[in-house]
Design a protein around this motif. Structure first.
Motif, short mmCIF file in Angstrom:
data_model
loop_
_atom_site.label_atom_id
_atom_site.label_comp_id
_atom_site.label_asym_id
_atom_site.label_seq_id
_atom_site.Cartn_x
_atom_site.Cartn_y
_atom_site.Cartn_z
N PHE A 128 86.81 50.34 34.37
CA PHE A 128 86.24 49.68 33.19
C PHE A 128 86.64 48.21 33.14
CE2 PHE A 128 85.78 49.42 28.46
CZ PHE A 128 84.42 49.56 28.48
N VAL A 129 87.91 47.94 33.47
CA VAL A 129 88.38 46.55 33.46
C VAL A 129 87.62 45.73 34.49
CG1 VAL A 129 90.34 45.08 34.01
CG2 VAL A 129 90.66 47.04 32.57
N LEU B 215 91.47 45.27 26.78
CA LEU B 215 91.35 45.26 28.24
C LEU B 215 91.01 43.87 28.73
CD1 LEU B 215 89.45 48.57 28.89
CD2 LEU B 215 91.86 48.08 29.21
N ASN B 216 90.14 43.18 27.96
CA ASN B 216 89.69 41.87 28.36
C ASN B 216 90.85 40.88 28.36
OD1 ASN B 216 87.47 40.56 29.26
ND2 ASN B 216 86.27 40.98 27.43
N ASP C 82 75.27 46.34 26.37
CA ASP C 82 76.09 46.11 25.18
C ASP C 82 76.93 44.86 25.32
OD1 ASP C 82 75.54 47.96 23.30
OD2 ASP C 82 77.61 48.71 23.16
N THR C 83 77.50 44.67 26.51
CA THR C 83 78.44 43.57 26.70
C THR C 83 77.73 42.26 26.99
OG1 THR C 83 79.74 45.25 27.81
CG2 THR C 83 80.64 43.05 27.77
N ILE D 1 76.67 50.33 28.60
CA ILE D 1 77.86 49.47 28.53
C ILE D 1 77.48 48.04 28.93
CG2 ILE D 1 80.07 48.98 29.60
CD1 ILE D 1 80.45 51.99 29.94
N LYS E 270 86.12 31.37 22.83
CA LYS E 270 85.23 32.53 22.81
C LYS E 270 85.51 33.41 21.58
CE LYS E 270 84.27 36.38 25.74
NZ LYS E 270 84.91 37.12 26.82
N LYS F 49 88.03 47.27 24.00
CA LYS F 49 87.36 46.35 24.92
C LYS F 49 88.08 45.01 24.98
CE LYS F 49 82.53 46.68 25.59
NZ LYS F 49 81.24 46.52 24.90
N VAL G 240 90.28 53.50 33.52
CA VAL G 240 90.53 52.22 32.85
C VAL G 240 90.35 51.06 33.83
CG1 VAL G 240 92.36 50.80 31.87
CG2 VAL G 240 91.96 53.05 30.99
N ALA H 178 81.95 39.50 32.39
CA ALA H 178 82.30 38.25 31.71
C ALA H 178 82.05 37.05 32.63
CB ALA H 178 83.76 38.29 31.28
N TYR H 179 82.38 37.20 33.92
CA TYR H 179 82.16 36.09 34.85
C TYR H 179 80.67 35.83 35.04
CZ TYR H 179 87.03 36.98 35.98
OH TYR H 179 88.37 37.17 35.92
N GLU I 277 95.95 36.27 35.47
CA GLU I 277 95.14 35.12 35.89
C GLU I 277 95.93 33.82 35.73
OE1 GLU I 277 91.12 35.92 34.70
OE2 GLU I 277 90.65 33.80 34.96
N ARG J 149 90.14 33.98 39.77
CA ARG J 149 89.42 35.14 39.25
C ARG J 149 89.29 36.29 40.25
NH1 ARG J 149 84.20 32.49 36.45
NH2 ARG J 149 85.10 31.86 34.46
N LEU K 172 84.18 45.07 33.10
CA LEU K 172 84.19 44.11 31.97
C LEU K 172 84.40 42.70 32.48
CD1 LEU K 172 86.22 45.59 29.01
CD2 LEU K 172 83.82 44.98 29.08
N LEU K 173 85.37 42.52 33.37
CA LEU K 173 85.67 41.17 33.82
C LEU K 173 84.54 40.60 34.66
CD1 LEU K 173 89.44 41.41 34.57
CD2 LEU K 173 88.33 40.11 32.81
#
Lengths: 232, 94
Positions: free
Chosen positions: A213-214, B25-26, A75-76, A72, B80, B22, A210, A221-222, B33, A166, A217-218
């Protein structure tokens, strides 16, 4: 509630006097540690085997988890994701096991307390900037200035507010979801303690996965935002 | 051959679905925020106001900063998405 809530931690002498979110967090961490040590020892013992074992053993299970997590992440985040597998994977496993521990009777999930979730999200916050400085040096501060020097007095507060939002949103989201889910389950359990809480518990299973996972993911991203070389 | 095509279709579908989940969720994190940005702006402004005894001004200014920060979050996300779309199209052309 009038009476003391029973948790398994109250039976252990050292953990009896700690607040429930701390003691349950410690228990979950110990369980995770045991899993890791057992998996590592099995891996050591069968190091030179090339052919995997035919049936599902404990070692296969651990490998499956690690491969799924790193899959994961890579992949991201792309090929550089490998540097973050340790941090993001640790956070993910800790949060997932804590969330799921809420479904076991006698466990209060540690993640339904703000302190735990903010500890996780502040780790992400600090490490984001650590990786940013490590990647760019002092030039990392340029990301906060914006495209033009003349606009910097306007852009710096905006960026700072955005960056503070954030970890706050990460922590509040995890805390809110797990608390809400746990509360709903316990209320349904108090009303009708037979079959009725089952759909809610199923929902809890879903929420636990979930939310983990969130969070993953976040935070990824940061991290990738901090190490990217593009103009922001 | 037919079997092959079928399995390929399922694979691409599942990948597509995974992407959709994905991104869902993102982007679902955006609302929280944005709200928190404004709240943090007001919080900082209020703290500075009570420190410097200039009550409404800094609160208002930092609230505006918070609103701009919220908008900037959307703007960065849009950029993005745009970049990802462009990359997808480039991959398709290949």
């Amino acid at each position: 509630m009038g009476h003391e809530v029973f948790t398994w931690a109250t039976l252990i002498p050292f953990l009896k006097h700690l607040p429930p979110h701390v003691s349950n967090g410690i228990i979950v961490s110990v369980i995770l540690l045991v899993i890791v040590i057992l998996g590592y020892r099995q891996l050591k013992r069968t190091e030179d085997e090339i052919i995997p074992e035919p049936k599902l053993t404990f070692r296969n299970l651990v490998e499956l988890i690690v491969e799924a997590l790193s899959g994961i992440i890579v992949d991201t985040m792309g090929p550089r994701g490998k540097e973050f597998v340790l941090l993001v994977g640790t956070l993910a496993l800790f949060i997932l096991f804590n969330n799921l521990s809420g479904l076991v009777p006698g466990f209060l999930p540690a993640t339904d307390n703000v302190n735990t979730t903010f500890a996780c999200s502040l780790t992400v916050f600090v490490m984001t900037h650590y990786y940013g400085f490590k990647e760019h040096g002092v030039k990392y501060l340029k990301q906060f200035v914006g495209p033009m020097w003349a606009l910097s007095p306007l852009m710096i507060p905006v960026e700072i507010i955005g960056h503070i939002a954030r970890p706050l949103s990460l922590g509040v989201r995890l805390f809110g979801n797990i608390t809400g889910d746990h509360l709903v389950t316990s209320i349904f359990f108090g009303l009708v303690p037979f079959l009725v809480p089952l759909p809610v518990m199923f929902l809890g299973l879903f929420v636990a996965v979930v939310q983990t996972f969130v969070f993953m993911l976040l935070s990824m991203a940061y991290f990738s935002g901090a190490i990217s070389h593009e103009e922001h | 051959m037919i079997q092959n095509n079928g399995s390929l279709m399922i694979m691409s579908l599942s990948e597509n679905k995974r992407d959709v989940i994905k991104s869902l969720l993102n982007y679902s994190s955006l609302g929280l925020e944005m709200g928190l940005s404004v709240a943090i702006g007001i919080g900082i402004g209020y703290f500075l106001d009570s420190y410097f005894k200039t009550y409404p001004y800094l609160t208002i200014i930092f609230m505006l900063f918070g609103i701009v920060a919220a908008m900037k979050t959307i703007f960065m996300l849009l950029k993005k998405i745009e970049r990802e779309n462009r990359e997808d199209e480039r991959n398709k052309d290949k």
